[in-house]
Design a protein around this motif. Structure first.
Motif, PDB file in Angstrom:
ATOM      1  N   LEU A  90      -0.758   5.334   1.060  1.00  0.00           N
ATOM      2  CA  LEU A  90      -0.683   5.490  -0.061  1.00  0.00           C
ATOM      3  C   LEU A  90       0.425   4.855  -1.241  1.00  0.00           C
ATOM      4  CD1 LEU A  90      -2.676   9.092  -0.565  1.00  0.00           C
ATOM      5  CD2 LEU A  90      -3.878   6.876  -0.573  1.00  0.00           C
ATOM      6  N   ALA A 180     -12.096   0.034  -2.220  1.00  0.00           N
ATOM      7  CA  ALA A 180     -11.613   1.216  -0.871  1.00  0.00           C
ATOM      8  C   ALA A 180     -12.081   0.807   0.494  1.00  0.00           C
ATOM      9  CB  ALA A 180     -11.687   2.233  -2.086  1.00  0.00           C
ATOM     10  N   GLN A 188     -10.515  10.704  -2.611  1.00  0.00           N
ATOM     11  CA  GLN A 188      -9.412   8.970  -2.632  1.00  0.00           C
ATOM     12  C   GLN A 188     -10.420   7.988  -2.654  1.00  0.00           C
ATOM     13  OE1 GLN A 188      -7.303   8.327   1.066  1.00  0.00           O
ATOM     14  NE2 GLN A 188      -7.603  10.456   1.665  1.00  0.00           N
ATOM     15  N   THR A 192      -8.556   5.868  -6.194  1.00  0.00           N
ATOM     16  CA  THR A 192      -7.869   5.041  -4.995  1.00  0.00           C
ATOM     17  C   THR A 192      -8.484   3.586  -6.731  1.00  0.00           C
ATOM     18  OG1 THR A 192      -7.688   5.616  -3.598  1.00  0.00           O
ATOM     19  CG2 THR A 192      -7.732   3.685  -3.679  1.00  0.00           C
ATOM     20  N   ARG A 193      -7.454   2.745  -6.963  1.00  0.00           N
ATOM     21  CA  ARG A 193      -8.334   1.849  -7.776  1.00  0.00           C
ATOM     22  C   ARG A 193      -8.624   0.261  -6.955  1.00  0.00           C
ATOM     23  NH1 ARG A 193      -3.179  -0.245 -11.989  1.00  0.00           N
ATOM     24  NH2 ARG A 193      -5.739  -1.655 -12.453  1.00  0.00           N
ATOM     25  N   VAL A 195      -7.544  -1.282  -2.428  1.00  0.00           N
ATOM     26  CA  VAL A 195      -6.385  -1.165  -1.281  1.00  0.00           C
ATOM     27  C   VAL A 195      -5.749  -2.805  -1.220  1.00  0.00           C
ATOM     28  CG1 VAL A 195      -7.694   0.599  -0.354  1.00  0.00           C
ATOM     29  CG2 VAL A 195      -8.313  -1.793   0.385  1.00  0.00           C
ATOM     30  N   GLY A 204      -3.297   2.253   0.144  1.00  0.00           N
ATOM     31  CA  GLY A 204      -4.283   3.005  -1.458  1.00  0.00           C
ATOM     32  C   GLY A 204      -3.929   2.993  -2.513  1.00  0.00           C
ATOM     33  N   LEU A 206      -3.177   4.296  -6.036  1.00  0.00           N
ATOM     34  CA  LEU A 206      -3.913   5.556  -6.613  1.00  0.00           C
ATOM     35  C   LEU A 206      -3.959   5.413  -8.081  1.00  0.00           C
ATOM     36  CD1 LEU A 206      -2.009   8.321  -4.712  1.00  0.00           C
ATOM     37  CD2 LEU A 206      -4.879   8.323  -5.012  1.00  0.00           C
TER      38      LEU A 206
END
Length: 220
Positions: A90, A180, A188, A192-193, A195, A204, A206
Motif C-alpha cells: 500500500l 482497485a 481497502q 483506495t484511490r 493502484v 494500492g 490509499l
C-alpha cells in the motif's frame, strides 16, 4: 533510443537483489541499516555507477525524458511512501507522513480494544496506535524484524500504526492510477484511490482523507 543499463556491478555482487530489500531480506545488516540504501556496500556500488562515463546517447535520451516531465500538470504527481501489511503493498502520500521508526511499547487503553492497539510514546509524545491491518482487512505476517511504526498526521490529527515492512518514497502519476483489483478487501476498496505498478507488484494508493475520517469515526 532506450538507454542501456550500466553493468558496473556483477550480478553475484548485487547483494541487495539477493539477500537485501529486493531479495529474500535475509541479510543480517538489515537489522542495523533498515534499508539497503543506508548500507555502505550499496553506497560504494552507487559511487561506481555515478563515476562511470555515460554510454552513447544516454544523456540525450534522459534530457528528452526529463523535459517531458514539465508537461505534467500541477497536482497530477504525488510522492508516496510504500509499505506492506501482510501480503498487501500500500502507499500513503508523504504529505501526511511524520516519520518511520522502530516499534515502541504499546500500552493498552482500559476497556478499549479491537482496532485500537493502545497508546505509544513517540519522541516524548503519546499517540494512539491503531491496528491498520484490521482497518484495511489485511492479515499481518508476524515478522517482527522488518516491522516498523509509521506515524501519520493530517492537520492536527496524529495516528501510529505498525507496517510489516516499509519500502521507500516513490513518485506516482495520479491520472495513471488503475482501478482497485476485485481481490482487495471491501475496506481497502473503499479507502483506495487506485493502484499503480511498482517492482513487479501492484500497490494500492490509499485515500488519506477517507482513511483519517474512518479512523476518527471508528476509534474516537
Amino acid at each position: 533510443m532506450t538507454p542501456q543499463p550500466l553493468k558496473l556491478v556483477p550480478p553475484d555482487e548485487q547483494c541487495w537483489n539477493r539477500i537485501g530489500i529486493r531479495g529474500d531480506r535475509t541479510c543480517p545488516e538489515l537489522l542495523k541499516v533498515t534499508h539497503c540504501n543506508n548500507c555502505p556496500v550499496f553506497a560504494a556500488a552507487g559511487r561506481r555507477f555515478l563515476d562511470a562515463p555515460s554510454p552513447g546517447g544516454y544523456l540525450a535520451e534522459w534530457t528528452a525524458r526529463l523535459a517531458l516531465r514539465d508537461e505534467v500538470r500541477e497536482g497530477d504527481e504525488s510522492s508516496v511512501l510504500v509499505f506492506r501489511l501482510g501480503d498487501e503493498w500500500l502507499a500513503l502520500p508523504v504529505a501526511v507522513l511524520v516519520e518511520v521508526t522502530r516499534p515502541r511499547p504499546v500500552h493498552r487503553v482500559p476497556h478499549r480494544g479491537g482496532l485500537l492497539a493502545g497508546v505509544t510514546n513517540i519522541r516524548g509524545e503519546l499517540h494512539l496506535c491503531v491496528r491498520m491491518d484490521l482497518v484495511l482487512g489485511a492479515a499481518p505476517d508476524g515478522d517482527p524484524d522488518l516491522r516498523r511504526f509509521v506515524v501519520i498526521r493530517r492537520e492536527s490529527e496524529t495516528w501510529v500504526f505498525a507496517a510489516d515492512a516499509v519500502d521507500q518514497v516513490h513518485r506516482v502519476l495520479l491520472p495513471e492510477l488503475a482501478s482497485a483489483a476485485p481481490t482487495l478487501s471491501r475496506a481497502q476498496v473503499k479507502l483506495t484511490r487506485g493502484v499503480f505498478p511498482h517492482a513487479n507488484r501492484s500497490v494500492g494508493m490509499l485515500d488519506d482523507a477517507r482513511l483519517f475520517q474512518t479512523l476518527r469515526e471508528r476509534l474516537r
